[in-house]
Design a protein around this motif. Structure first.
Motif, PDB file in Angstrom:
ATOM      1  N   VAL A 205      -1.951  -3.603 -12.650  1.00 14.66           N
ATOM      2  CA  VAL A 205      -2.357  -2.980 -14.013  1.00 14.66           C
ATOM      3  C   VAL A 205      -3.698  -2.021 -13.194  1.00 14.66           C
ATOM      4  O   VAL A 205      -3.918  -0.764 -13.678  1.00 14.66           O
ATOM      5  N   ALA A 206      -4.702  -2.479 -12.253  1.00 12.92           N
ATOM      6  CA  ALA A 206      -5.657  -1.874 -11.924  1.00 12.92           C
ATOM      7  C   ALA A 206      -5.126  -0.567 -11.174  1.00 12.92           C
ATOM      8  O   ALA A 206      -5.751   0.586 -10.911  1.00 12.92           O
ATOM      9  N   MET A 207      -3.895  -0.689 -10.345  1.00 14.15           N
ATOM     10  CA  MET A 207      -3.497   0.424  -9.637  1.00 14.15           C
ATOM     11  C   MET A 207      -2.706   1.585 -10.788  1.00 14.15           C
ATOM     12  O   MET A 207      -2.869   2.532 -10.002  1.00 14.15           O
ATOM     13  N   GLN A 208      -2.455   1.314 -11.744  1.00 16.21           N
ATOM     14  CA  GLN A 208      -1.734   2.141 -12.779  1.00 16.21           C
ATOM     15  C   GLN A 208      -2.483   2.538 -13.756  1.00 16.21           C
ATOM     16  O   GLN A 208      -2.019   3.664 -14.137  1.00 16.21           O
ATOM     17  N   ILE A 209      -3.474   1.971 -14.292  1.00 14.89           N
ATOM     18  CA  ILE A 209      -3.998   2.419 -15.524  1.00 14.89           C
ATOM     19  C   ILE A 209      -5.083   3.631 -15.449  1.00 14.89           C
ATOM     20  O   ILE A 209      -5.587   3.723 -14.312  1.00 14.89           O
ATOM     21  N   THR A 210      -5.033   4.345 -16.543  1.00 10.02           N
ATOM     22  CA  THR A 210      -5.936   5.501 -16.540  1.00 10.02           C
ATOM     23  C   THR A 210      -6.394   5.513 -17.806  1.00 10.02           C
ATOM     24  O   THR A 210      -6.138   4.971 -18.849  1.00 10.02           O
ATOM     25  N   ALA A 211      -7.597   6.215 -18.051  1.00 11.68           N
ATOM     26  CA  ALA A 211      -8.132   6.300 -19.343  1.00 11.68           C
ATOM     27  C   ALA A 211      -7.502   7.406 -20.225  1.00 11.68           C
ATOM     28  O   ALA A 211      -7.646   8.303 -20.258  1.00 11.68           O
ATOM     29  N   THR A 212      -6.692   6.599 -20.974  1.00 14.30           N
ATOM     30  CA  THR A 212      -6.047   7.267 -22.229  1.00 14.30           C
ATOM     31  C   THR A 212      -6.338   6.699 -23.339  1.00 14.30           C
ATOM     32  O   THR A 212      -6.950   5.070 -23.507  1.00 14.30           O
ATOM     33  N   PRO A 213      -6.128   7.290 -24.638  1.00 12.38           N
ATOM     34  CA  PRO A 213      -6.356   6.539 -25.947  1.00 12.38           C
ATOM     35  C   PRO A 213      -6.032   4.994 -26.013  1.00 12.38           C
ATOM     36  O   PRO A 213      -6.626   4.415 -26.399  1.00 12.38           O
ATOM     37  N   LEU A 214      -4.594   4.981 -25.570  1.00 12.78           N
ATOM     38  CA  LEU A 214      -3.908   3.640 -25.489  1.00 12.78           C
ATOM     39  C   LEU A 214      -4.672   2.558 -24.789  1.00 12.78           C
ATOM     40  O   LEU A 214      -4.703   1.489 -25.221  1.00 12.78           O
ATOM     41  N   THR A 215      -4.905   3.000 -23.713  1.00 13.91           N
ATOM     42  CA  THR A 215      -5.638   2.083 -22.593  1.00 13.91           C
ATOM     43  C   THR A 215      -7.181   1.754 -22.975  1.00 13.91           C
ATOM     44  O   THR A 215      -7.484   0.549 -23.087  1.00 13.91           O
ATOM     45  N   ILE A 216      -7.572   2.766 -23.703  1.00 12.27           N
ATOM     46  CA  ILE A 216      -9.237   2.458 -24.162  1.00 12.27           C
ATOM     47  C   ILE A 216      -9.200   1.542 -25.233  1.00 12.27           C
ATOM     48  O   ILE A 216     -10.062   0.590 -25.325  1.00 12.27           O
ATOM     49  N   ILE A 217      -8.267   1.690 -26.169  1.00 17.87           N
ATOM     50  CA  ILE A 217      -8.209   0.925 -27.206  1.00 17.87           C
ATOM     51  C   ILE A 217      -7.788  -0.643 -26.953  1.00 17.87           C
ATOM     52  O   ILE A 217      -8.372  -1.399 -27.154  1.00 17.87           O
ATOM     53  N   GLY A 218      -6.865  -0.648 -25.996  1.00 20.24           N
ATOM     54  CA  GLY A 218      -6.522  -1.909 -25.471  1.00 20.24           C
ATOM     55  C   GLY A 218      -7.703  -2.604 -24.819  1.00 20.24           C
ATOM     56  O   GLY A 218      -8.114  -3.723 -25.050  1.00 20.24           O
ATOM     57  N   MET A 219      -8.611  -1.767 -23.890  1.00 21.77           N
ATOM     58  CA  MET A 219      -9.538  -2.401 -23.276  1.00 21.77           C
ATOM     59  C   MET A 219     -10.723  -2.703 -24.479  1.00 21.77           C
ATOM     60  O   MET A 219     -11.338  -3.912 -24.185  1.00 21.77           O
ATOM     61  N   VAL A 220     -11.037  -2.165 -25.198  1.00 22.99           N
ATOM     62  CA  VAL A 220     -11.844  -2.420 -26.392  1.00 22.99           C
ATOM     63  C   VAL A 220     -11.577  -3.784 -27.296  1.00 22.99           C
ATOM     64  O   VAL A 220     -12.306  -4.405 -27.270  1.00 22.99           O
ATOM     65  N   PHE A 221     -10.211  -3.588 -27.502  1.00 22.49           N
ATOM     66  CA  PHE A 221      -9.690  -4.910 -28.144  1.00 22.49           C
ATOM     67  C   PHE A 221      -9.979  -6.253 -27.348  1.00 22.49           C
ATOM     68  O   PHE A 221     -10.370  -7.330 -27.799  1.00 22.49           O
ATOM     69  N   PHE A 222      -9.461  -6.057 -26.043  1.00 20.95           N
ATOM     70  CA  PHE A 222      -9.675  -7.274 -25.191  1.00 20.95           C
ATOM     71  C   PHE A 222     -10.867  -7.297 -24.932  1.00 20.95           C
ATOM     72  O   PHE A 222     -11.431  -8.763 -24.795  1.00 20.95           O
ATOM     73  N   PHE A 223     -11.892  -6.758 -24.828  1.00 21.44           N
ATOM     74  CA  PHE A 223     -13.412  -6.860 -24.534  1.00 21.44           C
ATOM     75  C   PHE A 223     -13.924  -7.511 -26.047  1.00 21.44           C
ATOM     76  O   PHE A 223     -14.770  -8.765 -25.903  1.00 21.44           O
ATOM     77  N   SER A 224     -13.481  -7.150 -26.969  1.00 22.40           N
ATOM     78  CA  SER A 224     -13.973  -7.797 -28.465  1.00 22.40           C
ATOM     79  C   SER A 224     -13.554  -9.278 -28.627  1.00 22.40           C
ATOM     80  O   SER A 224     -14.207 -10.202 -28.829  1.00 22.40           O
ATOM     81  N   GLY A 225     -12.195  -9.582 -27.972  1.00 19.58           N
ATOM     82  CA  GLY A 225     -11.836 -10.783 -28.319  1.00 19.58           C
ATOM     83  C   GLY A 225     -12.530 -11.856 -27.494  1.00 19.58           C
ATOM     84  O   GLY A 225     -12.983 -13.079 -27.664  1.00 19.58           O
TER      85      GLY A 225
END
Length: 495
Positions: A205-225
């Motif tokens: 994931v670290a090698m492939q992830i980039t800042a897109t709306p989908l990944t930002i939302i995913g990060m925010v939800f993961f952080f919130s949980g």
């Protein structure tokens, strides 16, 4: 399947062995209670098993000794499970906190309406620690989630364990509902990340992830949980009610060991998995840290119940713990781990005294009831003061050093000429101001014990030997962890 891989999971294997031994011991020695409610507690025959607590404490001490030495970096199950020296250090810190909780729990577990649940308590505590270990060693989101749930579900049972007294059942219901909701939010965020990169391995994931709306939302939800688990504002609403209703021993365990495991896991994932999106989560974390420290401090001032008071204190402390992560550097992990270690001994010292007072004085947890406490119980009042001074960051106690290292980690390498650097310095400045506020409300308890007069102070009582042992360990930690540089070096060399 290569079963020799389990040899790479020494902490988890030893916990499973302990769990089996405790289960067998409980099964062979337990006696069915005739009555099991608080109203008829006096009619319950003596079912205490003095050997049981000693057995579990010795087993946990052996687990601590076996796993205290640094471990080489190894993996298992196609890289889903990994461990290294710093992970070993964190597991040792959590095991130490669990050991202290098991020692101080003996006095509470000898109560007539609680003693028949002694085996269940031990098994649930060990199960939660096993889940935390799996969560910390996870290198795959699925294994991480399974470890998190293995820690959360038994914890809900622990919160509701004292269901016939106070509001334990209500606290358990609130905890399981919020834990379920937060797990759902987290899993939803993980699904966004998987949809964006097509893998759940942290490294991939670290090698492939980039800042897109989908990944930002995913990060925010993961952080919130995960922020729910750590009790960060604005995900903290369950904390005060759960801490107040749960048995005091469980509240202490929940406030330090569970929080420490979740904080380290969040730190590792943000810095490793979401490294390409550092700027985004740094801004988010700064806001959450400032809110957590400030709001919790302001609410703590107005509390009259000591367990609710410590609940808001733990929310503030969670903000300080996560403050180290803002720096996104090697020192962040070291400072966070050191802060958790110091927080474990200081906070558990406070909860050990609260639990002892509660057991000897008909469930007393009101702050005003501690008025004049020094006159009748000077030693407990003195030890409580040392622990509160450490939590507040007063030198020369360990809490001052832990806060110093957290502040240093947050701004290390930050350029004040950049937006992120300037905000990092501003966040640390606000945290520093809040340290003064926290000193004020910690000193309210000290004032109650030493200065305020009471016509009917708490009577003098003799604490159990187990309580004295737990307090001795915690007090030694509060005094020595700050002045013995070897403790910080032990953590730093593991990076």
């Amino acid at each position: 399947m290569n079963y020799s891989q389990f040899l790479n999971m020494v902490p988890e294997v030893t916990l499973v062995v302990i769990l089996v031994i405790v289960f067998i011991a409980d099964f062979m020695t337990a006696r069915k209670p005739l009555l099991a409610n608080a109203e008829n507690a006096g009619n319950i025959p003596d079912q205490s098993r003095p050997f049981f607590n000693a057995l579990v404490v010795l087993l946990m001490a052996a687990h601590l000794v076996i796993n205290i030495f640094p471990t080489a970096e190894v993996s298992a199950f196609e890289g889903m499970y990994v461990t290294n020296e710093i992970i070993g250090v964190v597991k040792t810190i959590l095991a130490l906190g669990t050991l202290i909780v098991l020692i101080q729990a003996r006095e509470w577990l000898q109560r007539p309406d609680t003693t028949f649940k002694e085996g269940e308590f031990y098994m649930l505590v060990i199960s939660t620690l096993l889940g935390m270990n799996m969560m910390i060693s996870a290198n795959h989101f699925i294994l991480f989630f399974l470890g998190l749930e293995l820690a959360s579900v038994p914890m809900a049972c622990l919160v509701a364990l004292d269901k016939y007294r106070h509001h334990s059942a209500e606290a358990g219901a609130k905890f399981i509902l919020t834990a379920t909701f937060s797990s759902g939010v987290m899993l939803y965020g993980i699904s966004f990340v998987y949809g964006a990169v097509g893998t759940l391995y942290f490294d991939d994931v670290a090698m492939q992830i980039t800042a897109t709306p989908l990944t930002i939302i995913g990060m925010v939800f993961f952080f919130s949980g995960l922020a729910f688990k750590i009790s960060l504002v604005p995900f903290h609403f369950w904390t005060a009610d759960t801490y107040q209703g749960a048995p005091t021993t469980v509240t202490g365990y929940l406030s330090v060991v569970s929080k420490g495991a979740a904080a380290f896991a969040l730190c590792a994932i943000l810095m490793k998995v979401f490294a390409p999106m550092t700027v985004y989560w740094q801004y988010m974390l700064m806001i959450v840290v400032v809110l957590s420290i400030t709001i919790a401090n302001l609410f703590a001032i107005h509390q009259s119940d000591l367990k609710r008071f410590m609940a808001f204190s733990s929310i503030s402390q969670a903000g300080y713990i996560m403050l180290a992560v803002i720096g996104d550097n090697t020192m962040s992990t070291v400072a966070l781990s050191y802060y958790v270690l110091v927080y474990v001994v200081a906070n558990l010292a406070v909860f050990t005294i609260i639990s002892s007072v509660e057991e000897h004085n008909n469930g007393t947890v009101e702050i005003d009831s501690y008025n004049g406490f020094y006159k009748t119980n000077p030693r407990l009042a003195f030890l409580m003061t040392l622990a509160l001074f450490s939590l507040g960051g007063i030198p020369p106690f360990a809490g001052m050093f832990s806060k110093f290292f957290v502040f240093m980690a947050a701004v290390k390498g930050a350029e004040i000429t950049t937006t992120v650097g300037a905000l990092a310095y501003a966040t640390v400045f606000i945290a520093l101001i809040n340290t003064v506020i926290s000193l004020y409300y910690y000193l309210l308890i000290v004032k109650a014990m030493f200065i305020k007069h009471s016509d009917n102070p708490l009577p003098a009582f003799e604490s159990a030997v187990s309580t004295k042992l737990a307090l001795a360990i915690c007090t030694a930690g509060v005094i020595l962890f700050g002045v013995c540089s070897g403790v910080y070096n032990w953590i730093s060399v593991a990076i």
